[in-house]
Write a protein that holds these residues in place. Structure first.
Motif, PDB file in Angstrom:
ATOM      1  N   THR A  37       0.822  -1.217   0.000  1.00 46.50           N
ATOM      2  CA  THR A  37       0.000   0.000   0.000  1.00 46.50           C
ATOM      3  C   THR A  37       0.854   1.265   0.000  1.00 46.50           C
ATOM      4  OG1 THR A  37      -0.156   0.047   2.428  1.00 46.50           O
ATOM      5  CG2 THR A  37      -1.824  -1.223   1.229  1.00 46.50           C
ATOM      6  N   GLY A  38       2.188   1.085  -0.044  1.00 42.85           N
ATOM      7  CA  GLY A  38       3.081   2.238  -0.088  1.00 42.85           C
ATOM      8  C   GLY A  38       3.421   2.822   1.259  1.00 42.85           C
ATOM      9  N   MET A  39       3.090   2.120   2.356  1.00 38.62           N
ATOM     10  CA  MET A  39       3.356   2.633   3.700  1.00 38.62           C
ATOM     11  C   MET A  39       4.764   2.262   4.168  1.00 38.62           C
ATOM     12  SD  MET A  39       0.878   4.445   4.838  1.00 38.62           S
ATOM     13  CE  MET A  39       1.148   4.421   6.604  1.00 38.62           C
ATOM     14  N   ILE A  40       5.769   2.617   3.372  1.00 35.85           N
ATOM     15  CA  ILE A  40       7.153   2.300   3.717  1.00 35.85           C
ATOM     16  C   ILE A  40       7.609   3.124   4.914  1.00 35.85           C
ATOM     17  CG2 ILE A  40       9.530   2.316   2.863  1.00 35.85           C
ATOM     18  CD1 ILE A  40       8.429   1.863   0.072  1.00 35.85           C
ATOM     19  N   THR A  41       7.059   4.312   5.084  1.00 37.59           N
ATOM     20  CA  THR A  41       7.476   5.184   6.183  1.00 37.59           C
ATOM     21  C   THR A  41       7.114   4.600   7.546  1.00 37.59           C
ATOM     22  OG1 THR A  41       5.406   6.441   5.994  1.00 37.59           O
ATOM     23  CG2 THR A  41       7.317   7.279   4.785  1.00 37.59           C
ATOM     24  N   GLY A  42       6.294   3.546   7.552  1.00 34.98           N
ATOM     25  CA  GLY A  42       5.985   2.895   8.818  1.00 34.98           C
ATOM     26  C   GLY A  42       7.216   2.298   9.470  1.00 34.98           C
ATOM     27  N   LEU A  43       8.253   2.026   8.659  1.00 31.84           N
ATOM     28  CA  LEU A  43       9.498   1.502   9.213  1.00 31.84           C
ATOM     29  C   LEU A  43      10.153   2.486  10.177  1.00 31.84           C
ATOM     30  CD1 LEU A  43      11.103  -0.226   6.096  1.00 31.84           C
ATOM     31  CD2 LEU A  43      10.365  -1.343   8.208  1.00 31.84           C
ATOM     32  N   PHE A  44       9.933   3.782   9.946  1.00 36.34           N
ATOM     33  CA  PHE A  44      10.474   4.776  10.870  1.00 36.34           C
ATOM     34  C   PHE A  44       9.907   4.577  12.276  1.00 36.34           C
ATOM     35  CE2 PHE A  44      10.700   7.802   6.995  1.00 36.34           C
ATOM     36  CZ  PHE A  44      11.919   7.233   6.618  1.00 36.34           C
ATOM     37  N   VAL A  45       8.648   4.180  12.341  1.00 36.10           N
ATOM     38  CA  VAL A  45       7.991   3.963  13.628  1.00 36.10           C
ATOM     39  C   VAL A  45       8.547   2.716  14.312  1.00 36.10           C
ATOM     40  CG1 VAL A  45       5.768   3.667  14.780  1.00 36.10           C
ATOM     41  CG2 VAL A  45       5.908   5.028  12.694  1.00 36.10           C
ATOM     42  N   VAL A  90      20.482   5.229  15.874  1.00 36.25           N
ATOM     43  CA  VAL A  90      19.563   4.842  14.793  1.00 36.25           C
ATOM     44  C   VAL A  90      18.118   4.912  15.281  1.00 36.25           C
ATOM     45  CG1 VAL A  90      18.821   2.934  13.309  1.00 36.25           C
ATOM     46  CG2 VAL A  90      21.261   3.384  13.641  1.00 36.25           C
ATOM     47  N   GLY A  91      17.880   4.434  16.510  1.00 37.82           N
ATOM     48  CA  GLY A  91      16.530   4.481  17.069  1.00 37.82           C
ATOM     49  C   GLY A  91      16.026   5.900  17.252  1.00 37.82           C
ATOM     50  N   LEU A  92      16.917   6.795  17.691  1.00 38.57           N
ATOM     51  CA  LEU A  92      16.542   8.202  17.875  1.00 38.57           C
ATOM     52  C   LEU A  92      16.207   8.860  16.540  1.00 38.57           C
ATOM     53  CD1 LEU A  92      16.255  10.650  19.737  1.00 38.57           C
ATOM     54  CD2 LEU A  92      18.724  11.055  19.453  1.00 38.57           C
ATOM     55  N   ILE A  93      17.025   8.583  15.515  1.00 40.63           N
ATOM     56  CA  ILE A  93      16.752   9.117  14.174  1.00 40.63           C
ATOM     57  C   ILE A  93      15.415   8.589  13.658  1.00 40.63           C
ATOM     58  CG2 ILE A  93      17.509   9.078  11.762  1.00 40.63           C
ATOM     59  CD1 ILE A  93      20.409   9.010  12.849  1.00 40.63           C
ATOM     60  N   GLY A  94      15.170   7.296  13.897  1.00 46.91           N
ATOM     61  CA  GLY A  94      13.894   6.715  13.482  1.00 46.91           C
ATOM     62  C   GLY A  94      12.712   7.392  14.143  1.00 46.91           C
ATOM     63  N   ALA A  95      12.838   7.677  15.445  1.00 44.87           N
ATOM     64  CA  ALA A  95      11.749   8.342  16.171  1.00 44.87           C
ATOM     65  C   ALA A  95      11.506   9.747  15.626  1.00 44.87           C
ATOM     66  CB  ALA A  95      12.082   8.394  17.660  1.00 44.87           C
ATOM     67  N   LEU A  96      12.593  10.455  15.319  1.00 48.69           N
ATOM     68  CA  LEU A  96      12.455  11.810  14.764  1.00 48.69           C
ATOM     69  C   LEU A  96      11.786  11.766  13.390  1.00 48.69           C
ATOM     70  CD1 LEU A  96      15.949  13.254  15.770  1.00 48.69           C
ATOM     71  CD2 LEU A  96      13.727  13.966  16.688  1.00 48.69           C
ATOM     72  N   LEU A  97      12.216  10.837  12.542  1.00 46.82           N
ATOM     73  CA  LEU A  97      11.610  10.715  11.218  1.00 46.82           C
ATOM     74  C   LEU A  97      10.147  10.284  11.301  1.00 46.82           C
ATOM     75  CD1 LEU A  97      14.532   8.987   9.266  1.00 46.82           C
ATOM     76  CD2 LEU A  97      13.704  11.338   8.996  1.00 46.82           C
ATOM     77  N   ALA A  98       9.841   9.409  12.263  1.00 48.17           N
ATOM     78  CA  ALA A  98       8.453   8.975  12.434  1.00 48.17           C
ATOM     79  C   ALA A  98       7.562  10.147  12.820  1.00 48.17           C
ATOM     80  CB  ALA A  98       8.368   7.881  13.501  1.00 48.17           C
ATOM     81  N   GLY A  99       8.075  10.999  13.690  1.00 46.00           N
ATOM     82  CA  GLY A  99       7.288  12.160  14.106  1.00 46.00           C
ATOM     83  C   GLY A  99       7.133  13.195  13.010  1.00 46.00           C
ATOM     84  N   ILE A 100       8.209  13.371  12.216  1.00 46.12           N
ATOM     85  CA  ILE A 100       8.196  14.411  11.179  1.00 46.12           C
ATOM     86  C   ILE A 100       7.523  13.928   9.894  1.00 46.12           C
ATOM     87  CG2 ILE A 100       9.653  15.851   9.698  1.00 46.12           C
ATOM     88  CD1 ILE A 100      11.751  15.766  11.993  1.00 46.12           C
ATOM     89  N   VAL A 101       7.864  12.713   9.455  1.00 49.74           N
ATOM     90  CA  VAL A 101       7.413  12.226   8.152  1.00 49.74           C
ATOM     91  C   VAL A 101       6.152  11.372   8.246  1.00 49.74           C
ATOM     92  CG1 VAL A 101       8.048  10.853   6.122  1.00 49.74           C
ATOM     93  CG2 VAL A 101       9.780  12.252   7.294  1.00 49.74           C
ATOM     94  N   THR A 102       6.159  10.376   9.147  1.00 44.15           N
ATOM     95  CA  THR A 102       5.066   9.403   9.181  1.00 44.15           C
ATOM     96  C   THR A 102       3.808   9.984   9.816  1.00 44.15           C
ATOM     97  OG1 THR A 102       6.731   7.644   9.413  1.00 44.15           O
ATOM     98  CG2 THR A 102       4.425   7.044   9.817  1.00 44.15           C
ATOM     99  N   TYR A 103       3.935  10.494  11.044  1.00 42.21           N
ATOM    100  CA  TYR A 103       2.766  10.975  11.783  1.00 42.21           C
ATOM    101  C   TYR A 103       2.569  12.486  11.707  1.00 42.21           C
ATOM    102  CZ  TYR A 103       2.651   6.329  13.977  1.00 42.21           C
ATOM    103  OH  TYR A 103       2.578   4.977  14.210  1.00 42.21           O
ATOM    104  N   ARG A 104       3.647  13.209  11.362  1.00 40.99           N
ATOM    105  CA  ARG A 104       3.627  14.683  11.368  1.00 40.99           C
ATOM    106  C   ARG A 104       3.254  15.212  12.745  1.00 40.99           C
ATOM    107  NH1 ARG A 104       4.046  16.231   6.085  1.00 40.99           N
ATOM    108  NH2 ARG A 104       3.385  14.692   4.518  1.00 40.99           N
ATOM    109  N   SER A 105       3.606  14.447  13.736  1.00 37.78           N
ATOM    110  CA  SER A 105       3.349  14.816  15.131  1.00 37.78           C
ATOM    111  C   SER A 105       4.084  13.834  16.030  1.00 37.78           C
ATOM    112  CB  SER A 105       1.850  14.777  15.437  1.00 37.78           C
ATOM    113  OG  SER A 105       1.629  14.928  16.834  1.00 37.78           O
ATOM    114  N   PHE A 106       4.495  14.308  17.209  1.00 39.06           N
ATOM    115  CA  PHE A 106       5.167  13.430  18.161  1.00 39.06           C
ATOM    116  C   PHE A 106       4.238  12.980  19.278  1.00 39.06           C
ATOM    117  CE2 PHE A 106       8.682  15.620  16.134  1.00 39.06           C
ATOM    118  CZ  PHE A 106       9.593  14.595  15.946  1.00 39.06           C
TER     119      PHE A 106
END
Length: 299
Positions: A37-45, A90-106
């Motif tokens: 479904t194109g939800m690759i950004t879920g990996l950031f989470v 790596v985990g911290l970068i993933g959390a930042l990307l998840a907040g910025i890209v995936t959810y657009r919120s922390f």
């Protein structure tokens, strides 16, 4: 570190790693299922949970290594603390990307309320703690009494134990949380599977006792214990295979414990579980009958 403190630390870290593995593995396979479904950004989470899982498993193995490799403590601390710092980065970068890209919120309540904030804080603490320990404690440690030679066999052995430890802890984590998804109406049918699921954990516990020099490896009790674990694994494996072939209800009931099989609709995970557990069990039997040298037994 006293042996009692070491055993308590290994127990706590093992339980924590088991639960984190359940969270991270299920999140990862959820991401894989959503690739179409194109939800690759879920990996950031998933990255924050996966990285913290790696951190805790590293601590679990480091405590064991403290008692196994008594003459190479400085290298042990250096390697593990550096790896933890990198993993948490790596985990911290993933959390930042998840907040910025995936959810657009922390502060979105996914996968549970406070997830990104909690894991960001934990990873920052792990980075600070590992780096501070490296510079304030490890740097001042005396040099190791002997050099730990890197060999091809040693690398493969360490990778093998890492993978088996992860499998055993993951299965134990599923066993812990299984009351939340067990269908009690079919429990009499699926009960053999839940015992089958924790056979790797029995072997890991035994190996930890060997590493801590509590189990003596070549005594009669150890010979009986290792043979019993392998026979139990064989019997339960046959039972699970027969039930899986003949009863679709059984497959449906245990599917929450088999994320890979649920994804590919093939018994790949069962095969990996059986082969790896029997392989380790065979090694334990050979060790108990004195086939390996004393050094190989303790490693």
């Amino acid at each position: 570190m006293k042996k009692t403190i070491g055993l308590i630390s290994v127990t706590v870290l093992g339980i924590l790693a088991s639960l984190l593995l359940v969270l991270a593995v299920n999140m990862f396979f959820g991401d894989v299922a959503n690739f179409s479904t194109g939800m690759i950004t879920g990996l950031f989470v998933t990255l924050p949970a996966a990285a913290l899982t790696v951190d805790v498993i590293l601590l679990f193995l480091a405590v064991i290594g403290y008692f196994v490799n008594e003459k190479t403590h400085k290298k042990l601390f250096k390697v593990n603390l550096l790896t933890i710092a990198i993993s948490s980065g790596v985990g911290l970068i993933g959390a930042l990307l998840a907040g910025i890209v995936t959810y657009r919120s922390f502060i979105k309540p996914y996968p549970f309320p406070g997830y990104l904030i909690i894991f960001m804080i934990l990873h920052i603490l792990f980075i600070i703690g590992s780096v501070a320990t490296l510079f304030l404690y490890v740097k001042k440690m005396p040099e190791d009494e002997e050099k730990n030679k890197v060999t091809v066999a040693g690398i493969f052995r360490n990778i093998g134990w890492w993978l088996f430890t992860s499998l055993a802890l993951f299965r134990f984590g599923l066993f812990i949380v299984s009351p939340t998804f067990i269908n009690w109406r079919t429990f009499d049918l699926t009960a053999p599977f839940y015992f089958f699921m924790i056979t790797p954990f029995f072997m890991l516990v035994y190996k930890v006792l060997v590493w801590f020099k509590i189990a003596k490896v070549t005594t009669l009790v150890d010979k009986i214990a290792t043979c019993a674990m392998v026979l139990l694994t064989l019997g339960l494996s046959v039972a699970v295979i027969v039930l899986g072939i003949n009863d679709s209800t059984f497959i449906s009931a245990i599917s929450p414990c088999m994320p890979l099989e649920r994804l590919v609709s093939m018994p790949i995970e069962t095969f990996i579980h059986i082969v790896s557990t029997l392989a380790v069990g065979t090694v334990l039997i050979l060790q108990s009958f004195g086939v390996f040298t004393k050094k190989e037994v303790t490693e």
